[in-house]
Design a protein around this motif. Structure first.
Motif, PDB file in Angstrom:
ATOM      1  N   GLU A 168       0.831  -1.204   0.000  1.00  0.00           N
ATOM      2  CA  GLU A 168       0.000   0.000   0.000  1.00  0.00           C
ATOM      3  C   GLU A 168       0.867   1.256   0.000  1.00  0.00           C
ATOM      4  O   GLU A 168       0.477   2.285  -0.549  1.00  0.00           O
ATOM      5  CB  GLU A 168      -0.926   0.002   1.222  1.00  0.00           C
ATOM      6  CG  GLU A 168      -1.934  -1.136   1.222  1.00  0.00           C
ATOM      7  CD  GLU A 168      -2.845  -1.080   2.428  1.00  0.00           C
ATOM      8  OE1 GLU A 168      -3.164   0.051   2.880  1.00  0.00           O
ATOM      9  OE2 GLU A 168      -3.236  -2.137   2.940  1.00  0.00           O
ATOM     10  N   THR A 192       7.166  -6.358  -9.267  1.00  0.00           N
ATOM     11  CA  THR A 192       6.348  -6.929 -10.344  1.00  0.00           C
ATOM     12  C   THR A 192       7.188  -7.651 -11.385  1.00  0.00           C
ATOM     13  O   THR A 192       6.825  -8.746 -11.844  1.00  0.00           O
ATOM     14  CB  THR A 192       5.515  -5.816 -11.009  1.00  0.00           C
ATOM     15  OG1 THR A 192       4.788  -5.105 -10.010  1.00  0.00           O
ATOM     16  CG2 THR A 192       4.545  -6.391 -12.029  1.00  0.00           C
ATOM     17  N   GLN A 251       2.341 -14.760  -7.717  1.00  0.00           N
ATOM     18  CA  GLN A 251       1.638 -13.618  -8.254  1.00  0.00           C
ATOM     19  C   GLN A 251       1.868 -12.397  -7.352  1.00  0.00           C
ATOM     20  O   GLN A 251       2.242 -12.530  -6.181  1.00  0.00           O
ATOM     21  CB  GLN A 251       0.136 -13.911  -8.351  1.00  0.00           C
ATOM     22  CG  GLN A 251      -0.207 -15.093  -9.241  1.00  0.00           C
ATOM     23  CD  GLN A 251       0.125 -14.823 -10.704  1.00  0.00           C
ATOM     24  OE1 GLN A 251       0.028 -13.688 -11.177  1.00  0.00           O
ATOM     25  NE2 GLN A 251       0.514 -15.872 -11.429  1.00  0.00           N
ATOM     26  N   LYS A 311      -0.300 -10.518  -6.084  1.00  0.00           N
ATOM     27  CA  LYS A 311      -1.255 -10.559  -4.990  1.00  0.00           C
ATOM     28  C   LYS A 311      -0.703 -11.385  -3.826  1.00  0.00           C
ATOM     29  O   LYS A 311      -0.882 -11.053  -2.660  1.00  0.00           O
ATOM     30  CB  LYS A 311      -2.584 -11.129  -5.474  1.00  0.00           C
ATOM     31  CG  LYS A 311      -3.684 -11.142  -4.435  1.00  0.00           C
ATOM     32  CD  LYS A 311      -4.968 -11.705  -5.011  1.00  0.00           C
ATOM     33  CE  LYS A 311      -6.059 -11.726  -3.948  1.00  0.00           C
ATOM     34  NZ  LYS A 311      -7.334 -12.291  -4.471  1.00  0.00           N
ATOM     35  N   GLU A 312      -0.057 -12.483  -4.172  1.00  0.00           N
ATOM     36  CA  GLU A 312       0.564 -13.327  -3.135  1.00  0.00           C
ATOM     37  C   GLU A 312       1.748 -12.614  -2.499  1.00  0.00           C
ATOM     38  O   GLU A 312       2.000 -12.723  -1.298  1.00  0.00           O
ATOM     39  CB  GLU A 312       1.048 -14.635  -3.770  1.00  0.00           C
ATOM     40  CG  GLU A 312       0.244 -15.851  -3.367  1.00  0.00           C
ATOM     41  CD  GLU A 312       0.879 -17.112  -3.924  1.00  0.00           C
ATOM     42  OE1 GLU A 312       1.246 -17.976  -3.113  1.00  0.00           O
ATOM     43  OE2 GLU A 312       1.041 -17.187  -5.144  1.00  0.00           O
ATOM     44  N   CYS A 360       2.230  -9.482  -1.990  1.00  0.00           N
ATOM     45  CA  CYS A 360       1.826  -8.385  -1.101  1.00  0.00           C
ATOM     46  C   CYS A 360       0.759  -8.819  -0.113  1.00  0.00           C
ATOM     47  O   CYS A 360      -0.088  -8.024   0.302  1.00  0.00           O
ATOM     48  CB  CYS A 360       1.322  -7.203  -1.936  1.00  0.00           C
ATOM     49  SG  CYS A 360       2.560  -6.497  -3.037  1.00  0.00           S
ATOM     50  N   ASN A 361       0.770 -10.091   0.259  1.00  0.00           N
ATOM     51  CA  ASN A 361      -0.203 -10.605   1.216  1.00  0.00           C
ATOM     52  C   ASN A 361       0.222 -10.263   2.633  1.00  0.00           C
ATOM     53  O   ASN A 361       1.386 -10.425   2.995  1.00  0.00           O
ATOM     54  CB  ASN A 361      -0.322 -12.125   1.052  1.00  0.00           C
ATOM     55  CG  ASN A 361      -1.540 -12.683   1.775  1.00  0.00           C
ATOM     56  OD1 ASN A 361      -2.114 -12.013   2.617  1.00  0.00           O
ATOM     57  ND2 ASN A 361      -1.932 -13.891   1.430  1.00  0.00           N
TER      58      ASN A 361
END
Length: 341
Positions: free
Chosen positions: A115, A126, A136, A138-139, A141-142
């Motif tokens: 964030e 990325t 990924q 998303k994973e 930045c979990n």
């Protein structure tokens, strides 16, 4: 029936020796040092947290030294100063530990969740880290593995109490049954992948693009940036609180305590000012009044000198003598000022 020697040995000497050996002796001190070393090593990666702990210890010891010095002093208002110092101690500890720990926890979660980040960091995550780790974005930045702050504090408190319970071997049992302390289950908080684990996994499969990362490693680039940001936040908060916020709060507390102390004495700040002004006026008046003593001596000396100069040289020793008779008369005239001879 035990004789007095056996009673003292079993009920006084033996328990005292066991207490010394377990908590004060050389082995106990070695155990304390070992525990501190283990704690420092485990928490060394979270530098901001270690800084908060040692800052709290330094503040606590500083206020204790101040209170000890006030107790040994001979000041008339030392009880008032000691009570004020105790209030400042707990306030200082609260402001320098709780808010920065909340800030660090929130900031760390937002940094690991992506964030809060820079364009270059997001681009590296990325294009370099995620493909090398095989995950990924998303994973990557979990933040599911990071529990909420208050849940983390609750778990820490339970962990401390649980260790005390094990140390005391369930004594007193009724107290621990009343508290109902249970072992902490942390498996659910460790299920999600950590940013550090993903960074290590990416370092196992480096490529030429890794040269763009700090030290050529994903772990140093990601985790080093997160730790550096939390350290800067801790240092910045400490500087602002210690140099700006705490002096203002201490002045407010001092003014409030001063007014309460005056109320107990039946005084107000205005009455104290009036008394001080009256005392200053009386002091200046007394100084002016006492100054006339020296004026009398000066007038007397000038008069005698003029008389001596006006007499002839031969008769001066004879005619100047009557003037000396007035010495004690002039001194007695000064009785009203409080000087007596």
């Amino acid at each position: 029936m035990q004789n007095p020697a056996e009673f003292i040995k079993n009920n006084v000497l033996a328990p005292s020796y066991n207490f010394y050996k377990q908590y004060i002796g050389k082995s106990a001190r070695h155990r304390y040092c070992q525990s501190l070393a283990n704690f420092m090593f485990e928490k060394s990666q979270d530098t901001a947290f270690v800084m908060l702990i040692f800052n709290a210890l330094s503040i606590f010891s500083s206020h204790l030294a101040q209170i000890r010095g006030l107790k040994k002093s001979n000041r008339e208002n030392k009880d008032y100063l000691i009570s004020q110092e105790r209030v400042e101690l707990w306030l200082d500890l609260a402001l320098t530990t709780i808010p920065p720990s909340i800030i660090n926890h929130t900031l760390k979660k937002k940094l690991e969740g992506g964030e809060i980040t820079t364009k270059l960091t997001r681009k590296n995550l990325t294009t370099i880290v995620a493909p090398a780790a095989g995950v990924q974005l998303k994973e990557l930045c979990n933040t599911d593995h990071i529990p909420p702050y208050w849940q983390n504090m609750k778990q820490s408190a339970k962990s401390v109490l649980n260790n005390i319970k094990k140390t005391l071997k369930d004594k007193p049992k009724a107290l621990w049954d009343f508290l109902n302390i249970k072992d902490i289950q942390t498996a659910e908080t460790l299920a999600a992948p950590k940013m550090s684990d993903i960074a290590i996994k990416a370092d196992l499969h480096p490529n030429d693009d890794f040269k763009k990362l700090y030290n050529g490693k994903a772990y140093d680039d990601i985790i080093g940036g997160i730790n550096g940001a939390t350290i800067l936040a801790t240092i910045g908060y400490t500087i602002v609180v210690s140099s700006i916020v705490m002096p203002i709060i201490k002045n407010l507390i001092a003014n409030y305590s001063y007014k309460k102390q005056l109320e107990k004495m039946g005084e107000t700040p205005e009455s104290i000012k009036r008394k001080k002004k009256y005392n200053d006026l009386m002091m200046s008046y007394n100084e002016t009044k006492d100054g006339n003593i020296f004026n009398t001596f000066i007038n007397f000396d000038n008069t005698s000198l003029k008389a001596n100069n006006s007499l002839p040289k031969v008769e001066s020793s004879i005619k100047a003598q009557p003037l000396k008779k007035n010495v004690f008369q002039d001194m007695n005239m000064i009785v009203s000022t409080g000087l007596k001879i």
